[in-house]
Design a protein around this motif. Structure first.
Motif, mmCIF file in Angstrom:
data_model
loop_
_atom_site.group_PDB
_atom_site.id
_atom_site.type_symbol
_atom_site.label_atom_id
_atom_site.label_comp_id
_atom_site.label_asym_id
_atom_site.label_seq_id
_atom_site.Cartn_x
_atom_site.Cartn_y
_atom_site.Cartn_z
ATOM 1 N N VAL A 10 35.112 2.836 8.225
ATOM 2 C CA VAL A 10 35.904 1.780 8.870
ATOM 3 C C VAL A 10 36.634 2.337 10.089
ATOM 4 O O VAL A 10 36.676 1.700 11.138
ATOM 5 N N VAL A 11 37.188 3.539 9.963
ATOM 6 C CA VAL A 11 37.903 4.151 11.086
ATOM 7 C C VAL A 11 36.923 4.505 12.202
ATOM 8 O O VAL A 11 37.193 4.252 13.379
ATOM 9 N N LYS A 12 35.764 5.050 11.859
ATOM 10 C CA LYS A 12 34.759 5.368 12.876
ATOM 11 C C LYS A 12 34.304 4.107 13.601
ATOM 12 O O LYS A 12 34.107 4.107 14.812
ATOM 13 N N LEU A 35 45.433 2.573 25.473
ATOM 14 C CA LEU A 35 44.407 2.036 24.587
ATOM 15 C C LEU A 35 44.125 3.048 23.483
ATOM 16 O O LEU A 35 43.782 4.200 23.752
ATOM 17 N N SER A 36 44.333 2.656 22.254
ATOM 18 C CA SER A 36 44.198 3.587 21.133
ATOM 19 C C SER A 36 44.021 2.806 19.841
ATOM 20 O O SER A 36 43.990 1.578 19.841
ATOM 21 N N LEU A 37 43.921 3.529 18.752
ATOM 22 C CA LEU A 37 43.970 2.902 17.442
ATOM 23 C C LEU A 37 45.408 2.921 16.968
ATOM 24 O O LEU A 37 46.123 3.909 17.141
ATOM 25 N N ASP A 38 45.849 1.832 16.391
ATOM 26 C CA ASP A 38 47.196 1.727 15.851
ATOM 27 C C ASP A 38 47.302 2.605 14.608
ATOM 28 O O ASP A 38 46.591 2.382 13.624
ATOM 29 N N GLY A 44 46.876 4.592 4.387
ATOM 30 C CA GLY A 44 46.478 4.114 3.069
ATOM 31 C C GLY A 44 45.036 4.451 2.726
ATOM 32 O O GLY A 44 44.281 4.981 3.538
ATOM 33 N N ASP A 45 44.657 4.138 1.504
ATOM 34 C CA ASP A 45 43.312 4.424 1.023
ATOM 35 C C ASP A 45 42.265 3.496 1.627
ATOM 36 O O ASP A 45 41.093 3.848 1.701
ATOM 37 N N PHE A 46 42.651 2.308 2.014
ATOM 38 C CA PHE A 46 41.736 1.324 2.571
ATOM 39 C C PHE A 46 42.265 0.858 3.923
ATOM 40 O O PHE A 46 42.877 -0.207 4.045
ATOM 41 N N PRO A 47 42.059 1.668 4.959
ATOM 42 C CA PRO A 47 42.606 1.325 6.284
ATOM 43 C C PRO A 47 41.993 0.045 6.840
ATOM 44 O O PRO A 47 40.846 -0.287 6.568
ATOM 45 N N ARG A 48 42.790 -0.672 7.584
ATOM 46 C CA ARG A 48 42.358 -1.863 8.313
ATOM 47 C C ARG A 48 42.723 -1.627 9.777
ATOM 48 O O ARG A 48 43.725 -2.138 10.264
ATOM 49 N N PRO A 49 41.902 -0.818 10.477
ATOM 50 C CA PRO A 49 42.266 -0.370 11.818
ATOM 51 C C PRO A 49 42.392 -1.505 12.828
ATOM 52 O O PRO A 49 41.623 -2.465 12.803
ATOM 53 N N LEU A 50 43.389 -1.346 13.692
ATOM 54 C CA LEU A 50 43.589 -2.242 14.830
ATOM 55 C C LEU A 50 43.472 -1.421 16.104
ATOM 56 O O LEU A 50 43.948 -0.297 16.181
ATOM 57 N N ASN A 57 41.735 -6.817 16.425
ATOM 58 C CA ASN A 57 40.846 -6.119 15.497
ATOM 59 C C ASN A 57 39.581 -5.654 16.213
ATOM 60 O O ASN A 57 39.312 -6.065 17.340
ATOM 61 N N PRO A 58 38.814 -4.763 15.613
ATOM 62 C CA PRO A 58 37.635 -4.214 16.278
ATOM 63 C C PRO A 58 36.634 -5.269 16.739
ATOM 64 O O PRO A 58 36.023 -5.128 17.800
ATOM 65 N N ASP A 59 36.458 -6.329 15.981
ATOM 66 C CA ASP A 59 35.527 -7.383 16.386
ATOM 67 C C ASP A 59 35.989 -8.067 17.670
ATOM 68 O O ASP A 59 35.190 -8.320 18.581
#
Length: 73
Positions: A10-12, A35-38, A44-50, A57-59
């Motif tokens: 998910v992070v990649k 411009l970066s990842l938040d 956490g164990d289940f990241p939801r990267p922004l 979001n990535p989409d």
């Protein structure tokens, strides 16, 4: 050991989305220096990267990148 985990994937994916946006912005002559990842969204164990440019979001980052490529002068 963590390399194959869903969280790493998910992070990649988020990093690839950020890079795609950065490249598209560059093609349009735009630079977003921060411009970066938040980092908080990676916790956490289940990241939801922004992607942090004001957050999306990535989409959304990919759609913005495609729109910039399509409409660039």
């Amino acid at each position: 050991m963590l390399e194959g985990s869903p969280a790493v994937a998910v992070v990649k994916d988020a990093e690839e989305a950020r890079n795609a946006l950065r490249a598209a912005l560059r093609e349009a002559g735009i630079t977003l220096p921060s411009l970066s990842l938040d980092l908080v969204s990676l916790a956490g164990d289940f990241p939801r990267p922004l992607v942090d440019l004001g957050r999306c979001n990535p989409d959304v980052a990919r759609r913005l990148a495609e729109a910039l490529r399509t409409n660039a002068p």
